[in-house]
Motif scaffolding. Structure first.
Motif, PDB file in Angstrom:
ATOM      1  N   THR A 173     129.887 -40.597 -40.709  1.00 57.07           N
ATOM      2  CA  THR A 173     130.319 -39.423 -39.952  1.00 57.07           C
ATOM      3  C   THR A 173     131.174 -38.495 -40.808  1.00 57.07           C
TER       4      THR A 173
ATOM      5  N   ILE B  57     128.883 -36.361 -42.846  1.00 55.11           N
ATOM      6  CA  ILE B  57     128.247 -35.334 -42.028  1.00 55.11           C
ATOM      7  C   ILE B  57     129.253 -34.229 -41.689  1.00 55.11           C
TER       8      ILE B  57
ATOM      9  N   PRO C 222     126.909 -37.531 -34.685  1.00 51.33           N
ATOM     10  CA  PRO C 222     127.670 -37.233 -35.907  1.00 51.33           C
ATOM     11  C   PRO C 222     129.159 -37.038 -35.686  1.00 51.33           C
TER      12      PRO C 222
ATOM     13  N   LEU D 268     121.347 -32.868 -40.418  1.00 50.67           N
ATOM     14  CA  LEU D 268     122.564 -33.562 -40.101  1.00 50.67           C
ATOM     15  C   LEU D 268     123.812 -32.799 -40.519  1.00 50.67           C
TER      16      LEU D 268
END
Length: 376
Positions: free
Chosen positions: A222, A225, A302, A375
């Motif tokens: 995460t 991202i 995300p 993403l």
């Protein structure tokens, strides 16, 4: 967790072919190495590792104190003084003699028993049990101190007294029943230190690294991202599958390494652990399974907080459900560690291994369908 300074999606190109055999280093190994470097700067991770290290290194010392709460009757020299009153007090006192660490004394009335309880410093009475017979039934009422640690110890001892009393009453009154109740199983006489070490301490040291590894996997993906560093994958010779594999290698590989170290420290403390290879295989497979689920959640959700929340809920359901199984991972680990593992325990390990392979295969299919540009 604290932000990482080192990320996978840096603008530095991957290592180029050099003089060592003319082969480029596997990008997954490079990514895993960078993950390990970043973990060394994570204060939260280091604190968790230090806590586990302390528990494993001083396990024999900690067990003595923890068992005093887990099973106070098993601690030598500790005794709970109980004031017993009521018309069934004699039977209750007789039952209390079967419980180690309890000294029951008769008081003529509830008032005198409660007075002795409130004057604890002078009388030493820790609790009160009132046993009264009504309609051919015995009703028990217990009074324990309103404190923290002392309440826990006293309540556990009172529970054992009541169990002993109930067992005796079932035996004495069986002749007056129209149908005989089921026979109670014989009481097991085992050391509380043995039970606590293999059913609480060892599973804690084996499976806590698995939880941490899964959280690391979620946080790592995460973060990439959120920062938008996955955009650089379009110009770097690294695929999204390589990124996920490298991060899984670092996160999931950390759990069995910790488990092996903790087992070694337990051995040094005098706690023998049998079937170490199956136990490490169980931890490694479970770490891959949990980290795979965490990585999938990170890719599908995300946002870091949402992903961590979903991961925490998912882990609770997974381990909560398996803990109820008679041959789940926790029970299987305990039985394997004491050397009493059978076919069911090895099948449990095999089931976790198969589950981890399935989850990893599903994760690769998910990653294959995603594009790094979507993403970011």
């Amino acid at each position: 967790m604290a932000d990482r300074e080192d990320t996978v999606g840096s603008d530095r190109p991957a290592p180029q072919p050099g003089a060592s055999g003319g082969k480029r280093r596997d990008p997954r190994i490079t990514i895993a190495g960078r993950e390990f470097d970043s973990l060394r700067r994570e204060k939260t991770i280091l604190l968790a590792l230090a806590l586990q290290l302390f528990i494993a290194a001083f396990s024999s010392f900690l067990v003595v104190g923890l068992v005093s709460l887990y099973d106070p009757g098993g601690v030598e020299g500790y005794e709970v003084d109980v004031a017993v009153t009521g018309d069934a007090a004699e039977e209750l006192i007789r039952a209390s003699r079967e419980v180690r660490g309890v000294d029951a004394r008769f008081y003529r009335s509830e008032e005198t028993a409660m007075r002795a309880f409130h004057e604890y410093r002078a009388t030493g009475v820790d609790a009160v049990l009132v046993a009264e017979t009504r309609d051919e039934r015995v009703f028990l009422r217990a009074v324990a101190p309103d404190s923290n640690v002392q309440t826990t110890v006293v309540v556990v001892q009172l529970r054992d007294v009541v169990r002993s009393f109930e067992r005796a009453e079932r035996t004495d009154r069986a002749a007056y029943l129209d149908s005989l109740p089921l026979e109670l199983p014989p009481e097991a006489a085992s050391s509380p230190y043995f039970g606590f070490t293999y059913t609480v301490l060892l599973p804690l040291l084996l499976f806590l690294p698995v939880f941490i590894s899964g959280s690391v996997a979620v946080d790592s993906l995460t973060e990439e991202i959120d920062r938008g560093t996955l955009e650089l994958l379009r110009v770097a010779p690294v695929s999204l599958i390589d990124v996920v594999d490298g991060k899984l290698l670092a996160a999931a590989g950390l759990a069995p390494l910790q488990a092996a170290l903790w087992i070694g420290l337990l051995e040094l403390n005098g706690t023998s652990v049998a079937n170490v290879p199956p136990l490490l295989a169980l931890v490694a497979a479970l770490a891959l399974l949990i980290c795979g689920l965490g990585a999938a959640l990170a890719l599908l959700t995300p946002e870091r907080r949402a992903a961590q929340f979903l991961y925490s809920i998912g882990v609770l359901f997974v381990f909560g459900g398996t803990a109820l199984l008679p041959n789940g991972p926790i029970n299987a680990a305990a039985r394997l560690a004491i050397g009493s593992g059978g076919t069911a325990e090895y099948l449990s390990v095999a089931a976790v291994v198969v589950g981890s392979v399935v989850v990893y295969g599903g994760l690769r299919r998910l990653v294959g369908r995603l594009d790094a540009d979507d993403l970011a």
